[in-house]
Structure formats: C-alpha cells, structure tokens
Enzyme design. Structure first.
Site, PDB file in Angstrom:
ATOM      1  CB  SER A 228      -0.905  -0.019   1.234  1.00 18.67           C
ATOM      2  OG  SER A 228      -0.114  -0.068   2.395  1.00 18.67           O
ATOM      3  CB  CYS A 283      -1.993  -2.974  -7.529  1.00 13.42           C
ATOM      4  SG  CYS A 283      -1.047  -3.763  -8.823  1.00 13.42           S
ATOM      5  CD  GLU A 383      -5.225   0.405  -3.246  1.00 17.52           C
ATOM      6  OE1 GLU A 383      -4.512   0.595  -2.248  1.00 17.52           O
ATOM      7  OE2 GLU A 383      -4.839  -0.217  -4.245  1.00 17.52           O
TER       8      GLU A 383
HETATM    9  P1  NAD Z   1       0.519  -3.688   2.909  1.00 18.72           P
HETATM   10  O1  NAD Z   1       1.162  -2.395   2.601  1.00 18.72           O
HETATM   11  O2  NAD Z   1      -0.375  -3.783   4.089  1.00 18.72           O
HETATM   12  O3  NAD Z   1       1.643  -4.824   3.131  1.00 18.72           O
HETATM   13  C1  NAD Z   1       2.684  -5.018   2.199  1.00 18.72           C
HETATM   14  C2  NAD Z   1       3.891  -5.588   2.946  1.00 18.72           C
HETATM   15  O4  NAD Z   1       4.326  -4.632   3.914  1.00 18.72           O
HETATM   16  C3  NAD Z   1       3.598  -6.878   3.695  1.00 18.72           C
HETATM   17  O5  NAD Z   1       4.690  -7.746   3.533  1.00 18.72           O
HETATM   18  C4  NAD Z   1       3.436  -6.421   5.137  1.00 18.72           C
HETATM   19  O6  NAD Z   1       3.851  -7.392   6.062  1.00 18.72           O
HETATM   20  C5  NAD Z   1       4.333  -5.200   5.217  1.00 18.72           C
HETATM   21  N1  NAD Z   1       3.838  -4.188   6.158  1.00 18.72           N
HETATM   22  C6  NAD Z   1       2.540  -3.914   6.446  1.00 18.72           C
HETATM   23  N2  NAD Z   1       2.466  -2.921   7.353  1.00 18.72           N
HETATM   24  C7  NAD Z   1       3.733  -2.537   7.631  1.00 18.72           C
HETATM   25  C8  NAD Z   1       4.315  -1.543   8.481  1.00 18.72           C
HETATM   26  N3  NAD Z   1       3.563  -0.737   9.215  1.00 18.72           N
HETATM   27  N4  NAD Z   1       5.651  -1.426   8.508  1.00 18.72           N
HETATM   28  C9  NAD Z   1       6.430  -2.215   7.749  1.00 18.72           C
HETATM   29  N5  NAD Z   1       5.928  -3.188   6.926  1.00 18.72           N
HETATM   30  C10 NAD Z   1       4.609  -3.344   6.865  1.00 18.72           C
HETATM   31  O7  NAD Z   1      -0.244  -4.154   1.582  1.00 18.72           O
HETATM   32  P2  NAD Z   1      -1.211  -5.396   1.391  1.00 18.72           P
HETATM   33  O8  NAD Z   1      -2.503  -5.111   2.064  1.00 18.72           O
HETATM   34  O9  NAD Z   1      -0.506  -6.666   1.684  1.00 18.72           O
HETATM   35  O10 NAD Z   1      -1.413  -5.353  -0.201  1.00 18.72           O
HETATM   36  C11 NAD Z   1      -2.372  -4.563  -0.834  1.00 18.72           C
HETATM   37  C12 NAD Z   1      -1.779  -3.248  -1.290  1.00 18.72           C
HETATM   38  O11 NAD Z   1      -0.683  -3.477  -2.174  1.00 18.72           O
HETATM   39  C13 NAD Z   1      -2.757  -2.407  -2.088  1.00 18.72           C
HETATM   40  O12 NAD Z   1      -2.606  -1.068  -1.708  1.00 18.72           O
HETATM   41  C14 NAD Z   1      -2.326  -2.617  -3.520  1.00 18.72           C
HETATM   42  O13 NAD Z   1      -2.671  -1.577  -4.415  1.00 18.72           O
HETATM   43  C15 NAD Z   1      -0.848  -2.708  -3.362  1.00 18.72           C
HETATM   44  N6  NAD Z   1      -0.239  -3.388  -4.493  1.00 18.72           N
HETATM   45  C16 NAD Z   1       0.462  -2.625  -5.378  1.00 18.72           C
HETATM   46  C17 NAD Z   1       1.020  -3.219  -6.480  1.00 18.72           C
HETATM   47  C18 NAD Z   1       1.799  -2.408  -7.472  1.00 18.72           C
HETATM   48  O14 NAD Z   1       2.439  -2.997  -8.304  1.00 18.72           O
HETATM   49  N7  NAD Z   1       1.776  -1.082  -7.417  1.00 18.72           N
HETATM   50  C19 NAD Z   1       0.883  -4.599  -6.683  1.00 18.72           C
HETATM   51  C20 NAD Z   1       0.171  -5.345  -5.755  1.00 18.72           C
HETATM   52  C21 NAD Z   1      -0.384  -4.716  -4.654  1.00 18.72           C
END
Ligand code: NAD
Length: 498
Positions: A228, A283, A383
């Site tokens: 995210s 995404c 989102e």
């Molecule tokens: P997220 O940001 O919650 O988590 C992603 C990763 O970050 C995970 O491995 C998680 O363990 C880690 N994480 C979560 N919170 C954290 C924190 N506070 N500090 C450090 N690390 C942390 O995302 P999600 O819910 O797993 O995935 C969905 C999101 O990913 C959506 O926003 C989507 O749009 C995005 N996404 C983007 C793409 C792209 O290519 N731009 C592709 C796939 C998903």
C-alpha cells in the site's frame, strides 16, 4: 484441531528462528485458521541475512551458464507443478483457481525473461578510447537484496523480482505477506530442487518488526517493495536513508473511461472483469468507471446484467469470484457502500445481500455497483481494494482527463473508444504509468516494465523488464592500458584523450 506452524525457509530448510510470535493464516473461503505463521524478530532477520551473505559470495562468482541452468530447471519444475501452487494460492488468498493459474502464468513470464540475462548483463567496450587505452563496462550483483511483498499476488509479485535478482548473482531474503505466506516457501523449495545453492534464496516471515530490520540492515544492499502507498513511502524513506537502492510500488485508484463511440458490450465485459476479478484485490483493478453521461444508463444496464450472472463462492468450486482476504478487510470494504450512499451515491447492486457458494463463515462480499459517486466521497478518494465499482458520470473527454490527473495515484488507466485520435490523445495526456486502449488491465508483458507514477511508486526503477534487471546490478567502468614502451612518464594533469 491442531494448527500447523509455518517456519521460515532458510538455506533450503525450514527454520524456526528464536522469536515465539506467530500470526494466524486463514482459509478465507472457510473463515477458519489454517496455519500459524512465524513472525521473525530483528535477531532472526540478522541470522538470515548472514546466511544469505555467505551464500552470495560463491553465487556471485557462478558462471552465467550455471545460473541459467538452475533457472531453466526452476522454470520446468514450476510449469509442471503449477497446479500445486494454484491450490496454495486459492486456499490462503481465496482467489478462484482459474485466476490463481493466471497469476502463476504471469510470474512464469518473468522467469522466461530472466533467462535472457546473458544479453541483459552485457557490458560495453570501446577499443582505443585513447591511444592504446580501452574502456569497458561490466555489471556486477549488489549482494543481498530484500523483497517485501503484499498479500494480493503471493506468487506473482515475488516472481517479479527474485528470478532477476538471482540471475544477476544476488542472494535474496524474501519477506512475503503474513496473510498468505505459504506460496513463498513453496517457490523457494522449488528453487532448491532446481539446484540453487542453499542460502541464495531465503524466506523470512514476519510483520513490521521483520520489515524494519531489513530496511536498516547493513548487509542488505537493496529493497524491492510492493504494497500500500503509506507503507511504500515509509519503506522508501527508511531504506534510502539507510543508503539502500529502493523500488517501492504502492497502491492505486484506477480509472476506466468509456467514450460514447465505444463498443458498450466490450466495455461492460471489461468493467466487470477488471472490477471484480480477484474480488477487486488487484493493484490494477478498475475501481472508478468514468462514463460519458449520454451512454451511462446503457452501460450500467449491461454491467448490471453481467453482474447478476456472477457466482461468488469458494474458489475451488468453479465460482467466478472468491472471498476477501480477512473478515476485517471485508468489513472495511463493505463499510464504503454506506459511506458512498451517505455521500449521495446510488447503490445499484449491493454485494452484501448476495448468496455465496461457500462456508457460512467465509469472508464474503458480492460484486457491488455504485452510481453517481461524488468525487469528494471517501468511496471515490480511497483505494477500496474490494469488489466495489464506482461509476462517475462525466460530460466528456476533457473532464475525464482532469479527474484522472487530479488523483494522487497513477498506476493504471484505460480508455474504451473506437476513435484512434481520442485514444492517442488520452495516452499522451494522462499522468499514469500504464495505459490500456480497449484493454482494462494493462499489466505490461515481462519484457517491458511494471510501475505506476505519483503515489503509486516511489523510486525510479520499475519492476521487471530491462529496468527491473538493471536494478539488481551495478556497473563498473574499466579503463585499461597494457604496457607499451611509447607511453609513460610523469604528467600531473588530469588524463585527456589523445
Ligand atoms: P501492505 O502495505 O499492508 O503490506 C505489504 C507488505 O508490507 C507486507 O509484507 C506487510 O507485512 C508489510 N507491512 C505492512 N504494514 C507494515 C508496516 N507498518 N511497517 C512495515 N511493513 C509493513 O499491503 P497489502 O494489504 O498486503 O497489499 C495490498 C496493497 O498493495 C494495495 O494497496 C495494492 O494496491 C498494493 N499493491 C500494489 C502493487 C503495485 O504494483 N503497485 C501490486 C500489488 C499490490
């Protein structure tokens, strides 16, 4: 029922680490905990990075032929056993099996691309840049690279990065999403079966603690992050401040514009596929449908008819759409339906009222269609990351471009039209990284690169493609002269070519 514990996978073997913290992993179609995943401490991460660093020394020296041999075998194994992986994806993510198979196919494309590494890794050579002096460049691996991935593509997103990182001679520490972690262990085990030396590919499970440890670890040279936007920005800031190379891909709000001359049946199919595929947890999902007012009613009617035929349920039962990842996320997404209604939107189809072909406790929400969603509603601005498609009626092309360009995100966008001039103008005027013309989810093939603009990506190096490979290498420029009696002597001036 005893719940199994998923270990880290380090140097080819399951490893418990010292931390005793764990997190539940659900089968979202059943609504039950299927596994507990370990959550690494900073000390655990340190131990894994040490293994990776030791293994990288030899792997970085391995010949191109040897690296390719391992990757070819990995590709063969992955292709042969892809159904096993699809079952894992469906059991932990919830996406339907056909969609899981599609995710794996897109991941295999990147392995194919990684096999072109001998060309990607070539340097340049200039003979006689100065008299008797040759200049050339070589690409070398970075060392140990960290990959941090999101829940929504548990196989494809790691595959965007690790085949290229390994092809380039790096060792990898992958920290997958703790919500669906098993696919990463499966992929790492397969690499070892393909002959990758232990320690080159490691999976460490965890949450913020493990991520934070990777971001500042002096033994980690680069971070590839997908998730995210707030976390992508945080990761980018922390890891660049620690001196690392970073590519951090964030969230999105993708618009699809339908002009009056578009084929409305094609556009309706596309909106339904791109809005509700993978329950909108992509995404590149379309979440904002911009429709020129004159055709809005006709398009909405076509979409509504198609939505009525969709079957939501357990991804193992041949349904069209599966559950959401957790109960909390389902509740957050369905909350936006009330938000939109309170802000003046019309709820055309309310996914909360549907029937679901799955267990009563599954994390269900059916496809939802909202019309006339105001641009200042959180239902438009945020989102949502679920099966909620918002229609925004526009007066024409210019208003649509303004809306798209006012969005803080810039991941993907699409136009549906039969007017080539309008499509070309759209492609030139939108401030978005990936554009579809009569294609709703324009994920570039593996030999181009994936990445958005604005708040959808931090850093200047996109994923996969030539840029994605270059990210995992650093260049040396060599200036060489072999002894020649006609050269030599003292000259304190800055070297000049002659
Ligand atoms: P997220 O940001 O919650 O988590 C992603 C990763 O970050 C995970 O491995 C998680 O363990 C880690 N994480 C979560 N919170 C954290 C924190 N506070 N500090 C450090 N690390 C942390 O995302 P999600 O819910 O797993 O995935 C969905 C999101 O990913 C959506 O926003 C989507 O749009 C995005 N996404 C983007 C793409 C792209 O290519 N731009 C592709 C796939 C998903």
């Amino acid at each position: 029922m005893t719940v199994t514990i998923l270990d880290h996978l380090v140097a080819g073997r399951p490893w418990a680490g010292a931390s005793t913290r764990t997190a539940p992993v659900y089968d979202p179609a059943l609504g039950v905990v299927s596994t507990e995943v370990r959550l690494a401490s900073a000390a655990d991460v340190d131990a894994v990075v040490a293994q990776a660093r030791a293994a990288q020394v030899d792997w970085g020296e391995a010949s191109v032929a040897r690296r390719l041999d391992v990757l070819f075998r990995f590709r063969e194994l992955l292709t042969t056993r892809r159904d096993e992986l699809a079952q894992i994806l469906t059991a932990e993510h919830g996406k339907v099996l056909a969609d899981a198979a599609g995710e794996i196919a897109r991941g295999i494309e990147v392995v194919d691309f990684a096999l072109t590494m001998p060309h990607l890794n070539k340097g340049e050579f200039t003979q006689n840049a100065s008299t008797g002096v040759d200049v050339y460049s070589v690409r070398e691996p970075l060392g140990v690279v960290g990959i941090i991935s999101p829940f929504n593509f548990p196989a494809m997103v790691p595959l965007w990065f690790f085949p290229l990182a390994i092809a380039a001679g790096n060792a990898v520490v992958l920290k997958p999403s703790e919500k669906d972690p098993s696919a990463s262990n499966w992929l790492a085990a397969l690499l070892h079966e393909a002959g990758l030396p232990p320690g080159v590919m490691n999976v460490v499970h965890g949450d913020k603690e493990a991520v934070d440890a990777l971001l500042v670890h002096p033994g980690v040279a680069a971070i590839s992050f997908v998730g995210s936007t707030p976390i992508a920005q945080y990761v980018y800031q922390q890891a660049t401040a620690a001196g690392k190379r970073v590519q951090a891909l964030g969230g999105a709000k993708n618009h699809m514009l339908v002009l009056p001359d578009a084929d409305l049946d094609l556009a309706a199919d596309a909106a339904v596929n791109a809005g509700f595929g993978s329950a909108g947890e992509r995404c590149m999902a379309v979440s904002a449908l911009l429709v020129v007012d004159s055709v809005a009613d006709a398009l909405i009617e076509r979409i509504r008819t198609r939505m009525a035929a969709l079957r939501t349920g357990d991804g193992r039962r041949g349904c069209d759409m599966g559950p959401l990842i957790t109960a909390a996320h389902r509740d957050r997404v369905s909350g936006y339906i009330d938000v939109a209604a309170a802000d003046g939107a019309t709820v055309v189809v309310d996914g909360r009222g549907g029937e679901f072909d799955g267990a009563a406790d599954g994390f269900w929400l059916g496809p939802t269609l909202l019309d006339r969603v105001p641009l200042d509603s959180a239902a438009y601005r945020d989102e949502i990351f679920g099966p909620v498609l918002s229609v925004i009626r526009v007066s024409g092309f210019a208003e649509a471009i303004d809306i798209i360009n006012a969005s803080p995100y810039g991941n993907g966008t699409a136009i549906f039209t039969n007017d080539g001039g309008a499509a070309r103008r759209f492609q030139r005027q939108v401030q978005v990284g990936m554009i579809g013309i009569n294609v709703p989810i324009p994920v570039p093939v593996a030999y181009y690169s994936f990445g958005g603009w604005k708040a959808s990506m931090f850093g200047d190096s996109k994923a996969y493609g030539a840029a994605g490979y270059a990210f995992f290498t650093r260049e040396k420029a060599v200036t060489s002269r072999w002894l020649d009696p006609s050269h030599g002597g003292i000259n304190l001036g800055f070297p000049q070519n002659d």
